[in-house]
Write a protein that holds these residues in place. Structure first.
Motif, PDB file in Angstrom:
ATOM      1  N   LEU A 122      -6.672   9.203   9.037  1.00  0.00           N
ATOM      2  CA  LEU A 122      -5.765   9.338   7.886  1.00  0.00           C
ATOM      3  C   LEU A 122      -6.203  10.488   6.980  1.00  0.00           C
ATOM      4  O   LEU A 122      -5.371  11.245   6.474  1.00  0.00           O
ATOM      5  CB  LEU A 122      -5.721   8.028   7.097  1.00  0.00           C
ATOM      6  CG  LEU A 122      -4.761   6.939   7.577  1.00  0.00           C
ATOM      7  CD1 LEU A 122      -4.883   5.707   6.702  1.00  0.00           C
ATOM      8  CD2 LEU A 122      -3.327   7.442   7.589  1.00  0.00           C
TER       9      LEU A 122
ATOM     10  N   HIS B 114      -6.588  -2.979  -1.837  1.00  0.00           N
ATOM     11  CA  HIS B 114      -6.211  -2.923  -0.421  1.00  0.00           C
ATOM     12  C   HIS B 114      -5.336  -1.703  -0.137  1.00  0.00           C
ATOM     13  O   HIS B 114      -4.355  -1.776   0.612  1.00  0.00           O
ATOM     14  CB  HIS B 114      -5.477  -4.204  -0.004  1.00  0.00           C
ATOM     15  CG  HIS B 114      -6.253  -5.460  -0.284  1.00  0.00           C
ATOM     16  ND1 HIS B 114      -7.386  -5.815   0.433  1.00  0.00           N
ATOM     17  CD2 HIS B 114      -6.071  -6.432  -1.217  1.00  0.00           C
ATOM     18  CE1 HIS B 114      -7.856  -6.954  -0.034  1.00  0.00           C
ATOM     19  NE2 HIS B 114      -7.085  -7.351  -1.051  1.00  0.00           N
ATOM     20  N   ARG B 115      -5.696  -0.586  -0.741  1.00  0.00           N
ATOM     21  CA  ARG B 115      -4.946   0.650  -0.561  1.00  0.00           C
ATOM     22  C   ARG B 115      -5.820   1.757   0.038  1.00  0.00           C
ATOM     23  O   ARG B 115      -5.404   2.913   0.066  1.00  0.00           O
ATOM     24  CB  ARG B 115      -4.389   1.136  -1.904  1.00  0.00           C
ATOM     25  CG  ARG B 115      -3.349   0.231  -2.527  1.00  0.00           C
ATOM     26  CD  ARG B 115      -2.046   0.282  -1.737  1.00  0.00           C
ATOM     27  NE  ARG B 115      -0.974  -0.455  -2.399  1.00  0.00           N
ATOM     28  CZ  ARG B 115      -0.729  -1.730  -2.211  1.00  0.00           C
ATOM     29  NH1 ARG B 115      -1.494  -2.426  -1.375  1.00  0.00           N
ATOM     30  NH2 ARG B 115       0.268  -2.348  -2.834  1.00  0.00           N
TER      31      ARG B 115
ATOM     32  N   ASN C 284      -6.787   2.378   3.150  1.00  0.00           N
ATOM     33  CA  ASN C 284      -6.288   2.960   4.399  1.00  0.00           C
ATOM     34  C   ASN C 284      -4.770   3.110   4.395  1.00  0.00           C
ATOM     35  O   ASN C 284      -4.089   2.786   5.360  1.00  0.00           O
ATOM     36  CB  ASN C 284      -6.736   2.108   5.591  1.00  0.00           C
ATOM     37  CG  ASN C 284      -8.218   2.221   5.847  1.00  0.00           C
ATOM     38  OD1 ASN C 284      -8.807   3.289   5.669  1.00  0.00           O
ATOM     39  ND2 ASN C 284      -8.841   1.132   6.246  1.00  0.00           N
ATOM     40  N   THR C 285      -4.246   3.567   3.270  1.00  0.00           N
ATOM     41  CA  THR C 285      -2.830   3.903   3.165  1.00  0.00           C
ATOM     42  C   THR C 285      -2.696   5.407   2.921  1.00  0.00           C
ATOM     43  O   THR C 285      -3.697   6.109   2.731  1.00  0.00           O
ATOM     44  CB  THR C 285      -2.161   3.145   2.010  1.00  0.00           C
ATOM     45  OG1 THR C 285      -2.794   3.529   0.761  1.00  0.00           O
ATOM     46  CG2 THR C 285      -2.318   1.634   2.188  1.00  0.00           C
ATOM     47  N   ARG C 286      -1.459   5.903   2.933  1.00  0.00           N
ATOM     48  CA  ARG C 286      -1.237   7.334   2.698  1.00  0.00           C
ATOM     49  C   ARG C 286      -1.763   7.745   1.326  1.00  0.00           C
ATOM     50  O   ARG C 286      -2.480   8.743   1.192  1.00  0.00           O
ATOM     51  CB  ARG C 286       0.247   7.654   2.820  1.00  0.00           C
ATOM     52  CG  ARG C 286       0.596   9.117   2.584  1.00  0.00           C
ATOM     53  CD  ARG C 286       2.086   9.372   2.718  1.00  0.00           C
ATOM     54  NE  ARG C 286       2.396  10.787   2.549  1.00  0.00           N
ATOM     55  CZ  ARG C 286       2.612  11.372   1.380  1.00  0.00           C
ATOM     56  NH1 ARG C 286       2.544  10.654   0.250  1.00  0.00           N
ATOM     57  NH2 ARG C 286       2.897  12.667   1.311  1.00  0.00           N
TER      58      ARG C 286
ATOM     59  N   GLY D 260      -3.967   6.149  -0.521  1.00  0.00           N
ATOM     60  CA  GLY D 260      -5.416   5.997  -0.562  1.00  0.00           C
ATOM     61  C   GLY D 260      -6.127   7.139   0.135  1.00  0.00           C
ATOM     62  O   GLY D 260      -7.168   7.625  -0.346  1.00  0.00           O
TER      63      GLY D 260
END
Length: 218
Positions: A76, A137-138, A140-142, A144
């Motif tokens: 990512l 819980h962010r 492994n998001t775009r 994040g």
């Protein structure tokens, strides 16, 4: 206060503050930071920045960053490197330029002092950023990935600029700017390669050990 008593007070109060921060729908790190301000020299002066506290705090940051590295998704970060680099560049230019203008024009600092103030204020607290993203819980998001990539790139740029500035304005003899930048670049490349290829092998070895401490060691 002995170092064991200091450690007990720090762990107890930070855990309590973190608990109530979560209760108030805020990241636990907010409560932990407030406890540091309250019991530190700024207010109650219970805890002093001794050698033990410095080493203990550095160890905590290292463990936090290591855990974040284990849980983070390198794919990512690579995927969103362009927006992350854009955010990091703006995150250096805007604070540095604003602080330089304020310090030089409003507070009559010298050019040298104004430059250093700007670079110091542009540095990002990666550890706090990662802790907040983990709790939300962010990580492994775009969003994040962009935030983490920008925070890391921001600090790398600041370190390089501080080194260059020290070479230009320093009074003692320093190595050449290109030599220093090359060493910094090699350091980051070596660390990246170690994290990519060597650390996973050690983790796989630790997972096969029949010892209760294997997970903690990993």
């Amino acid at each position: 206060m002995t170092y064991l008593a200091e450690l007990f007070v720090i762990l107890l109060l930070t855990k309590i503050a973190a608990h109530y921060s979560v209760k108030l729908k805020m990241p636990s790190v907010i409560g932990e930071l407030l406890v540091g301000i309250i019991i530190g020299p700024a207010m109650l002066n219970w805890i002093h920045p001794t050698t033990f506290i410095n080493y203990f705090s550095e160890l905590g940051v290292i463990v936090l960053m290591f855990i974040a590295g284990l849980e983070g998704d390198l794919k990512l970060l690579i995927k969103y490197w362009a927006p992350a680099l854009t955010v990091a560049t703006l995150g250096v230019i805007v604070p540095t330029g604003t602080a330089f203008l304020l310090c030089h024009n409003l507070f009559n600092f010298s050019v040298k002092a104004s430059v250093f103030m700007g670079l110091v204020l542009s540095a990002t607290s990666v550890s706090i950023t990662i802790q907040v993203l983990k709790e939300m819980h962010r990580l492994n998001t775009r969003a994040g990935a962009i935030i983490c990539g920008a925070a890391v790139a921001d600090d790398i740029i600041c370190v390089i600029l501080l080194g260059i500035t020290s070479s230009i304005y320093g009074t003692s003899q320093h190595e050449s700017i290109w030599s220093m930048v090359l060493k910094m670049f090699l350091f980051f490349v070596i660390v990246l390669l170690i994290g990519k290829f060597i650390v996973p092998k050690f983790l796989s070895i630790f997972q096969d050990l029949n010892a209760t401490e294997s997970d903690t060691a990993g």
